[in-house]
Design a protein around this motif. Structure first.
Motif, mmCIF file in Angstrom:
data_model
loop_
_atom_site.group_PDB
_atom_site.id
_atom_site.type_symbol
_atom_site.label_atom_id
_atom_site.label_comp_id
_atom_site.label_asym_id
_atom_site.label_seq_id
_atom_site.Cartn_x
_atom_site.Cartn_y
_atom_site.Cartn_z
ATOM 1 N N ASP A 1 2.015 8.507 0.965
ATOM 2 C CA ASP A 1 1.139 9.389 1.717
ATOM 3 C C ASP A 1 -0.169 8.690 2.039
ATOM 4 O OD1 ASP A 1 2.986 11.413 1.632
ATOM 5 O OD2 ASP A 1 2.205 12.229 -0.255
ATOM 6 N N ALA A 2 -0.819 9.138 3.115
ATOM 7 C CA ALA A 2 -2.108 8.577 3.488
ATOM 8 C C ALA A 2 -3.089 8.745 2.332
ATOM 9 C CB ALA A 2 -2.635 9.274 4.733
ATOM 10 N N PRO A 3 -3.901 7.733 2.044
ATOM 11 C CA PRO A 3 -4.745 7.747 0.852
ATOM 12 C C PRO A 3 -6.029 8.538 1.039
ATOM 13 C CG PRO A 3 -5.123 5.755 2.078
ATOM 14 C CD PRO A 3 -4.031 6.484 2.802
ATOM 15 N N GLU A 4 -6.614 8.929 -0.075
ATOM 16 C CA GLU A 4 -7.934 9.539 -0.031
ATOM 17 C C GLU A 4 -9.017 8.472 0.040
ATOM 18 O OE1 GLU A 4 -8.389 12.120 -3.333
ATOM 19 O OE2 GLU A 4 -6.820 13.503 -2.714
ATOM 20 N N SER A 5 -8.747 7.271 -0.447
ATOM 21 C CA SER A 5 -9.738 6.207 -0.453
ATOM 22 C C SER A 5 -9.042 4.864 -0.528
ATOM 23 C CB SER A 5 -10.694 6.361 -1.646
ATOM 24 O OG SER A 5 -10.008 6.062 -2.859
ATOM 25 N N ASP A 6 -9.798 3.806 -0.240
ATOM 26 C CA ASP A 6 -9.272 2.451 -0.376
ATOM 27 C C ASP A 6 -8.890 2.176 -1.824
ATOM 28 O OD1 ASP A 6 -9.930 2.211 2.279
ATOM 29 O OD2 ASP A 6 -11.773 1.074 1.918
ATOM 30 N N LEU A 7 -9.697 2.680 -2.744
ATOM 31 C CA LEU A 7 -9.416 2.473 -4.157
ATOM 32 C C LEU A 7 -8.101 3.128 -4.560
ATOM 33 C CD1 LEU A 7 -10.465 1.234 -6.757
ATOM 34 C CD2 LEU A 7 -11.775 3.324 -7.172
ATOM 35 N N ALA A 8 -7.785 4.293 -3.966
ATOM 36 C CA ALA A 8 -6.523 4.963 -4.266
ATOM 37 C C ALA A 8 -5.340 4.119 -3.814
ATOM 38 C CB ALA A 8 -6.489 6.335 -3.594
ATOM 39 N N VAL A 9 -5.458 3.492 -2.633
ATOM 40 C CA VAL A 9 -4.390 2.605 -2.164
ATOM 41 C C VAL A 9 -4.222 1.433 -3.115
ATOM 42 C CG1 VAL A 9 -3.685 1.043 -0.314
ATOM 43 C CG2 VAL A 9 -4.712 3.230 0.250
ATOM 44 N N ALA A 10 -5.348 0.841 -3.490
ATOM 45 C CA ALA A 10 -5.286 -0.332 -4.368
ATOM 46 C C ALA A 10 -4.605 0.008 -5.688
ATOM 47 C CB ALA A 10 -6.696 -0.867 -4.600
ATOM 48 N N ARG A 11 -4.930 1.167 -6.243
ATOM 49 C CA ARG A 11 -4.353 1.529 -7.541
ATOM 50 C C ARG A 11 -2.893 1.960 -7.428
ATOM 51 N NH1 ARG A 11 -9.607 4.686 -10.130
ATOM 52 N NH2 ARG A 11 -10.648 2.780 -10.842
ATOM 53 N N ALA A 12 -2.494 2.435 -6.245
ATOM 54 C CA ALA A 12 -1.105 2.841 -6.064
ATOM 55 C C ALA A 12 -0.194 1.663 -5.735
ATOM 56 C CB ALA A 12 -1.018 3.888 -4.949
ATOM 57 N N ALA A 13 -0.773 0.541 -5.368
ATOM 58 C CA ALA A 13 0.023 -0.619 -4.972
ATOM 59 C C ALA A 13 0.759 -1.211 -6.172
ATOM 60 C CB ALA A 13 -0.879 -1.677 -4.338
#
Length: 573
Positions: A12-24
């Motif tokens: 899903d589209a992230p709430e923040s760049d940090l959320a993407v980084a941690r989900a990777a």
């Protein structure tokens, strides 16, 4: 909108760049290195997902200057707003797109300074699904390169003041000390200071200043050094001060060149990480794009161009600053762009169409098709600058989530009608998939030009300055004030007239006045100071009071950054 990761799972589209980084789910750094033909012994892991190349690996990859045969893609941009137009996002997204098209690809970007991270911009490692990992480490201490630079810079400062205290055998004129101190934090209170107060035991009193580490000449030296021997030679010839006869004093004169080089031994080695989609990325160096040349290190570019078929590298600010300096400073050392991407945005075009300064981002959020079309003149001029250097250009429209479709269409059609190749990029939202069309266009355009610098190195300094002023900025001429003409004479007397020039001006206009938007005409460039960056290998030409130590804004990004009891950082966007 959903995004497909390399494993094929919907995200899903992230709430923040940090959320993407941690989900990777990053790949082992050894596997990332293997994509470039590097063996486990060629890298030195520095934590999860981070490694430094060994000196042997660097030597092997860069031993033959002709080995860097990969296609080099330079990402530059239009005249930006203070918030930037997304060159790093575009660089990372394009690298992922080229990898998705089956090309062996490496990305090279600058290392974030702590000043912007805690100041106005927040994190600076790309964004969304087009960022480099590990995001938190890269935005904070990373591998310690910037700390090493800060220490080496201040070692030179301490050695110089100690020399004054211990008898001043070199007859240094304390009124002509040019070397400041450095700190990698925005601190306006240190822009001007006095050292040596408190009596003879505390040194010789004199005026001093601090610069942010990214503005240190040592950062530019590290960025342009070819190997450790070259690094040491460059440090040794830095002009720290003048003696009473007006001759330069260098680290070689003070006997501390070797010590400063020792502090930078490991910092010289490129840092290898990966993008969200697992594409190899080098994050190394970070000089300013006004006081210096504004790109990642030469050694990272050389390694990337040698080991990958495509190298995507980035220059700071617009084509008038970072792009021009890449051409006249970096490319002369062998990394010649085969194609350039000029990043444009609806927001950036609209600012120029509205002739707006300072930027009012609330006003820029309102739909205004006429302003977008009028602002295209600025984008077109940046394309002309790139192509005047013999580098084919493609415009990438970096799409922000709240951009109106009508404005995107207006920007795209106006550029197309002008005969300019243009593609939208939704790399922030969609990763490499969102830049696939851009990647295809880049492949088509790469290698269709013939690189041609605008001036020869043996031309007089004044001729070089005027060439950039007229041919790049569009000025009618150049005026020298406040002793700048005498500065030029002194630099040439010292024997540095054959260096390229590095003009320092506002990034927010083609001119030296930020309020002059679009493509200014009928103006004269005012040069106020000229100084040699002899270690870096260029002459800095200042057109205004250059801000080398930024201050924090009214609400700095630092106020949103925190860490919890488990050690998890928040607020890095």
């Amino acid at each position: 909108m959903a995004h497909s990761n390399p494993a094929g799972d919907a995200i899903d589209a992230p709430e923040s760049d940090l959320a993407v980084a941690r989900a990777a789910d990053p790949r082992p750094i050894e596997a990332v290195a293997a994509d470039l033909g590097l063996a486990p012994g060629d890298i030195e892991p520095r934590g999860d997902g981070v490694a430094k190349l060994t000196l042997d690996a660097v030597r092997s990859a860069t031993a033959d200057a002709d080995a860097a045969e990969g296609t080099t893609v330079l990402v530059t941009g239009m005249t930006p707003t203070p918030k930037g137009e997304g060159k790093t996002v575009t660089s990372v997204g394009l690298g992922q797109a080229l990898a998705g098209l089956g090309e062996s690809t490496a990305v090279a970007v600058r290392e974030p300074s702590l000043g912007p991270v805690f100041g106005i911009k927040g994190g600076a490692a790309g964004g969304g699904y087009s960022q480099v990992l590990p995001m938190e480490a890269i935005n904070l201490h990373f591998t310690g390169d910037i700390h090493a630079l800060t220490a080496a810079h201040n070692l030179l400062s301490a050695a110089l003041d100690n020399h004054l205290h211990q008898g001043n055998d070199e007859a240094i004129d304390v009124r002509r000390v040019d070397w400041p101190r450095a700190l990698d934090v925005n601190d306006r209170a240190l822009r001007e200071t006095v050292v040596g107060l408190g009596g003879p035991a505390r040194g010789v009193p004199r005026e001093d200043e601090f610069v942010i580490t990214a503005a240190s000449e040592l950062m530019a030296v590290l960025g342009l050094a070819e190997d450790l021997t070259d690094l040491k030679a460059r440090i040794g010839r830095i002009v720290l001060a003048e003696d009473v006869d007006g001759d330069p004093i260098t680290p070689d004169d003070l006997g501390v060149t070797g010590a400063a080089t020792a502090l930078l031994r490991d910092a010289f080695r490129p840092n290898l990480v990966q993008t969200v989609e697992g594409v190899p990325a080098f994050v190394h160096g970070g000089p300013f794009a006004n006081i210096a040349h504004g790109t990642n290190t030469l050694v990272a570019d050389r390694v990337g161009a040698s080991l990958a078929d495509y190298l995507v590298t980035e220059a700071g600010f617009g084509a008038d600053l970072g792009g021009e300096k890449f051409a006249h400073i970096v490319a002369r050392q062998g990394i010649v762009p085969d194609v350039a991407v000029v990043v444009a945005t609806v927001r950036g075009a609209k600012r120029h169409g509205l002739e707006m300064w300072p930027a009012d981002f609330d006003a820029l959020a309102a739909t205004n098709l006429e302003a977008v079309r009028a602002g295209v003149e600025n984008v077109k001029r940046h394309v002309e600058v790139v192509e005047s250097l013999g580098i084919p250009a493609v415009v990438a429209i970096n799409v922000f989530p709240d951009d109106a479709e009508s404005e995107l269409a207006a920007l795209e059609s106006t550029l197309s009608d002008a005969g300019i190749g243009v593609e939208r990029s939704t790399a922030y939202r969609d990763g490499g998939e969102g830049a696939t069309a851009l990647g295809e266009r880049v492949r088509e355009r790469a290698g269709t030009g013939e690189f041609a610098p605008l001036y020869d190195l043996d031309a007089p300094l004044r001729e070089k300055i005027e060439t950039v002023a007229r041919e790049v900025y569009g000025a009618d001429g150049v005026e020298y004030v406040d002793g700048a003409s005498d500065d030029l004479d002194r630099v040439e007397r010292w024997g540095y007239g054959d260096l390229p020039v590095c003009l320092s001006k506002t990034p927010y206009s083609f001119s030296d006045d930020a309020s002059m938007t679009g493509v200014p005409e009928g103006w004269t460039l005012t040069v106020r100071e000229v100084s040699p960056s002899t270690g870096a290998g260029f002459v800095v030409v200042k057109t205004a009071d250059v801000m080398t130590m930024p201050g924090l804004p009214a609400k700095p990004a630092a106020e949103d950054i925190d860490v919890d009891a488990e050690g998890d950082v928040s607020g890095l966007f």
